[in-house]
Design an enzyme around this catalytic site. Structure first.
Site, PDB file in Angstrom:
ATOM      1  N   GLU A 137       6.801  14.773   8.143  1.00 10.09           N
ATOM      2  CA  GLU A 137       6.992  12.703   7.948  1.00 10.09           C
ATOM      3  C   GLU A 137       8.114  12.901   9.542  1.00 10.09           C
ATOM      4  O   GLU A 137       8.789  13.569  10.088  1.00 10.09           O
ATOM      5  CB  GLU A 137       6.862  12.791   7.285  1.00 10.09           C
ATOM      6  CG  GLU A 137       8.485  11.944   6.805  1.00 10.09           C
ATOM      7  CD  GLU A 137       8.728  10.747   5.910  1.00 10.09           C
ATOM      8  OE1 GLU A 137       9.472  10.082   6.944  1.00 10.09           O
ATOM      9  OE2 GLU A 137       9.864  10.983   4.587  1.00 10.09           O
TER      10      GLU A 137
ATOM     11  N   LYS B 145       8.126   1.674  12.440  1.00 12.92           N
ATOM     12  CA  LYS B 145       8.286   2.006  10.720  1.00 12.92           C
ATOM     13  C   LYS B 145       6.583   1.602  10.424  1.00 12.92           C
ATOM     14  O   LYS B 145       5.896   1.327  10.016  1.00 12.92           O
ATOM     15  CB  LYS B 145       9.281   1.801   9.950  1.00 12.92           C
ATOM     16  CG  LYS B 145       9.751   2.039   8.733  1.00 12.92           C
ATOM     17  CD  LYS B 145       9.697   1.088   7.500  1.00 12.92           C
ATOM     18  CE  LYS B 145       9.833   1.704   6.308  1.00 12.92           C
ATOM     19  NZ  LYS B 145      10.762   0.873   5.479  1.00 12.92           N
TER      20      LYS B 145
ATOM     21  N   VAL C 170       6.136   8.216   4.652  1.00  7.70           N
ATOM     22  CA  VAL C 170       5.439   8.980   3.392  1.00  7.70           C
ATOM     23  C   VAL C 170       3.744   9.051   3.172  1.00  7.70           C
ATOM     24  O   VAL C 170       3.074  10.107   3.404  1.00  7.70           O
ATOM     25  CB  VAL C 170       6.245   9.168   1.961  1.00  7.70           C
ATOM     26  CG1 VAL C 170       4.568   9.961   1.349  1.00  7.70           C
ATOM     27  CG2 VAL C 170       7.621   9.647   2.249  1.00  7.70           C
TER      28      VAL C 170
ATOM     29  N   ASP D 272       8.844  -5.178  -4.159  1.00  6.80           N
ATOM     30  CA  ASP D 272       8.816  -4.730  -3.130  1.00  6.80           C
ATOM     31  C   ASP D 272       8.553  -3.126  -4.053  1.00  6.80           C
ATOM     32  O   ASP D 272       9.725  -2.547  -4.897  1.00  6.80           O
ATOM     33  CB  ASP D 272      10.349  -4.706  -2.953  1.00  6.80           C
ATOM     34  CG  ASP D 272      10.085  -4.259  -1.478  1.00  6.80           C
ATOM     35  OD1 ASP D 272       9.478  -3.151  -1.508  1.00  6.80           O
ATOM     36  OD2 ASP D 272      11.922  -4.093  -1.512  1.00  6.80           O
TER      37      ASP D 272
ATOM     38  N   ALA E  20       4.308   1.425  -0.843  1.00  4.41           N
ATOM     39  CA  ALA E  20       3.308   1.936  -0.096  1.00  4.41           C
ATOM     40  C   ALA E  20       2.618   3.264  -0.316  1.00  4.41           C
ATOM     41  O   ALA E  20       1.590   3.775  -0.248  1.00  4.41           O
ATOM     42  CB  ALA E  20       2.690   1.543   1.630  1.00  4.41           C
ATOM     43  N   ASP E  21       4.122   3.902  -1.013  1.00  3.42           N
ATOM     44  CA  ASP E  21       3.652   5.424  -0.369  1.00  3.42           C
ATOM     45  C   ASP E  21       2.905   6.085  -2.256  1.00  3.42           C
ATOM     46  O   ASP E  21       2.535   6.684  -2.108  1.00  3.42           O
ATOM     47  CB  ASP E  21       5.403   6.600  -0.960  1.00  3.42           C
ATOM     48  CG  ASP E  21       5.750   6.125   1.092  1.00  3.42           C
ATOM     49  OD1 ASP E  21       5.130   5.592   1.480  1.00  3.42           O
ATOM     50  OD2 ASP E  21       7.321   6.429   0.852  1.00  3.42           O
TER      51      ASP E  21
ATOM     52  N   LYS F 223      15.636   8.228  -4.306  1.00  3.94           N
ATOM     53  CA  LYS F 223      17.197   7.459  -3.990  1.00  3.94           C
ATOM     54  C   LYS F 223      17.468   7.085  -5.736  1.00  3.94           C
ATOM     55  O   LYS F 223      16.128   5.761  -5.840  1.00  3.94           O
ATOM     56  CB  LYS F 223      16.749   7.412  -3.261  1.00  3.94           C
ATOM     57  CG  LYS F 223      17.963   8.318  -2.299  1.00  3.94           C
ATOM     58  CD  LYS F 223      18.133   8.126  -0.959  1.00  3.94           C
ATOM     59  CE  LYS F 223      18.871   8.809   0.181  1.00  3.94           C
ATOM     60  NZ  LYS F 223      17.023   8.726   0.615  1.00  3.94           N
TER      61      LYS F 223
HETATM   62  N1  PSU Z   1      13.545   7.795   0.680  1.00  9.29           N
HETATM   63  C1  PSU Z   1      14.632   8.930   1.507  1.00  9.29           C
HETATM   64  N2  PSU Z   1      14.574   8.460   3.180  1.00  9.29           N
HETATM   65  C2  PSU Z   1      13.627   8.157   3.771  1.00  9.29           C
HETATM   66  C3  PSU Z   1      12.923   7.177   3.212  1.00  9.29           C
HETATM   67  C4  PSU Z   1      12.530   6.885   2.168  1.00  9.29           C
HETATM   68  O1  PSU Z   1      15.191   8.914   1.170  1.00  9.29           O
HETATM   69  O2  PSU Z   1      13.246   8.726   5.485  1.00  9.29           O
HETATM   70  C5  PSU Z   1      11.710   6.736   4.136  1.00  9.29           C
HETATM   71  C6  PSU Z   1      10.202   7.101   4.025  1.00  9.29           C
HETATM   72  O3  PSU Z   1       9.962   7.835   5.377  1.00  9.29           O
HETATM   73  C7  PSU Z   1       9.615   6.687   3.352  1.00  9.29           C
HETATM   74  C8  PSU Z   1      10.000   5.395   3.495  1.00  9.29           C
HETATM   75  O4  PSU Z   1       7.783   6.768   3.612  1.00  9.29           O
HETATM   76  O5  PSU Z   1      11.670   5.498   4.324  1.00  9.29           O
HETATM   77  C9  PSU Z   1       9.415   4.276   2.399  1.00  9.29           C
HETATM   78  O6  PSU Z   1      10.043   2.806   3.149  1.00  9.29           O
HETATM   79  P1  PSU Z   1       9.553   1.581   2.134  1.00  9.29           P
HETATM   80  O7  PSU Z   1      10.203   1.525   0.728  1.00  9.29           O
HETATM   81  O8  PSU Z   1       9.588   0.849   3.551  1.00  9.29           O
HETATM   82  O9  PSU Z   1       7.875   1.652   1.573  1.00  9.29           O
HETATM   83 MN    MN Z   2       9.518  -2.555   0.419  1.00  3.62          MN
END
Ligand code: PSU
Ligand code: MN
Length: 303
Positions: free
Chosen positions: A25, A87, A107, A139, A142-143, A160
């Site tokens: 990614e 992003k 992701v 929140d 979408a992953d 995490k």
């Molecule tokens: N978690 C990590 N490192 C990252 C991300 C998440 O430990 O780099 C990044 C990845 O690209 C993941 C995105 O798909 O953040 C998720 O963002 P959101 O929570 O806004 O969907």
């Molecule tokens: Mn989000």
């Protein structure tokens, strides 16, 4: 579709001849790490995939094209541009493509483009998930939705603890996503090997991972599979220290009113600041570890 997708010559050749390919990614490059460590890491991850016998396909959107396989110059551009590049999650793709714009793929979006290209295995660091407090903010990354619908095996180091790990597992169960522990019964928590939560199944070899993914797809179940690979012992962090930094980062984000797509990048950067850069070293090592396992799994799948 052809007009949207652009494969590098190496990726195209590997896919045509049935050689193993591993998707990588790009949000981790633009938003997940600072420059120049992000570029160095991205290139090292690609090299690790090659050493383990597969072809790396780093994925992103450049000038509206869905790219699988980047040049070193494109990786440098993305890393240097950093968080000012969009992003791009699933919802961002239509407008970015129509505008001919750039986007770093999360992701979710990396899974979409990998699948369009015919790539089955994808290595990253951590996935997005259900955020703490999601019962009021809603929140949820979408992953998770993507893992429920797109047939790609994703190798990560767990999630995490900036997330609610228990709710993240519940959501994946609802979506029918198998959560596999590689050599472990416990969900790894990215910086640490344990979280106190159990995975669905423990598998111990790339061949076992490949067999399970193949069965999932051949039965027509669809959707992805999440392989959680614990950070190597020697790089894992002190849980008390890392959890204190995470709690502090979340408190700061609430105080500053950070929300939406900014939340994850903010928390990642703040945790790094609070641990004086140690979390970045751990982050780099676990991504390399995942790239190796993904390459071996892709090899097992293609044989
Ligand atoms: N978690 C990590 N490192 C990252 C991300 C998440 O430990 O780099 C990044 C990845 O690209 C993941 C995105 O798909 O953040 C998720 O963002 P959101 O929570 O806004 O969907
Ligand atoms: Mn989000």
């Amino acid at each position: 579709m052809k007009e949207y997708l652009e494969l590098s010559p190496a990726v195209k050749a590997a896919l045509m001849s049935g050689e193993p390919v591993v998707a990588l990614e790009s949000t981790i490059i633009s938003h997940g790490m600072p420059y120049p460590q992000n570029v160095e890491t991205a290139l090292r991850v690609e090299e690790t995939v090659r050493e383990a016998g597969a072809v790396p396909a780093t994925i992103c959107v450049i000038k509206g094209k869905l790219k699988a396989g980047l040049t070193a110059d494109e990786i440098e551009y993305l890393g240097k541009t950093g968080p000012t590049v969009t992003k791009a999650s699933r919802r961002d793709l239509p407008v970015l493509v129509a505008r001919g714009a750039d986007g770093a793929t999360t992701v979710a979006t990396t899974m979409i483009i990998a699948h369009l290209a015919g790539i089955q295995v994808f290595a990253t660091g951590g996935i997005g998930g259900v955020h703490r407090g999601a019962e009021t903010t809603m929140d949820i990354s979408a992953d998770l939705e993507e893992l429920g619908r797109t047939p790609v095996l994703v190798v990560c180091a767990g999630a995490k603890a900036i997330l609610d790990l228990g709710l993240t597992l519940e959501y994946l169960e609802t979506k029918g996503v198998p959560v596999i522990g590689y050599g472990t019964e416990e969900l790894p928590a990215f910086y640490t090997r344990t979280s106190g939560f159990k995975v669905d199944y423990r598998l111990d070899t790339p061949e076992e991972l490949a067999a399970a993914f193949r069965a999932q797809q051949e039965m027509g179940l669809g959707g992805g599979m999440l392989v959680t690979n614990p950070i190597p012992e020697e790089y894992s962090m002190d849980p008390v220290r890392i959890n204190a930094a995470i709690d502090q980062a979340i408190a700061d984000s609430l105080r500053l009113g950070i929300h939406g797509k900014e939340t994850t990048p903010y928390l990642l950067a703040r945790v790094k600041e609070l641990t004086g850069g140690d979390s970045l070293d751990a982050n780099i090592q676990l991504v390399l570890n995942n790239a190796r396992l993904a390459a071996r799994t892709a090899a097992a799948l293609s044989s």
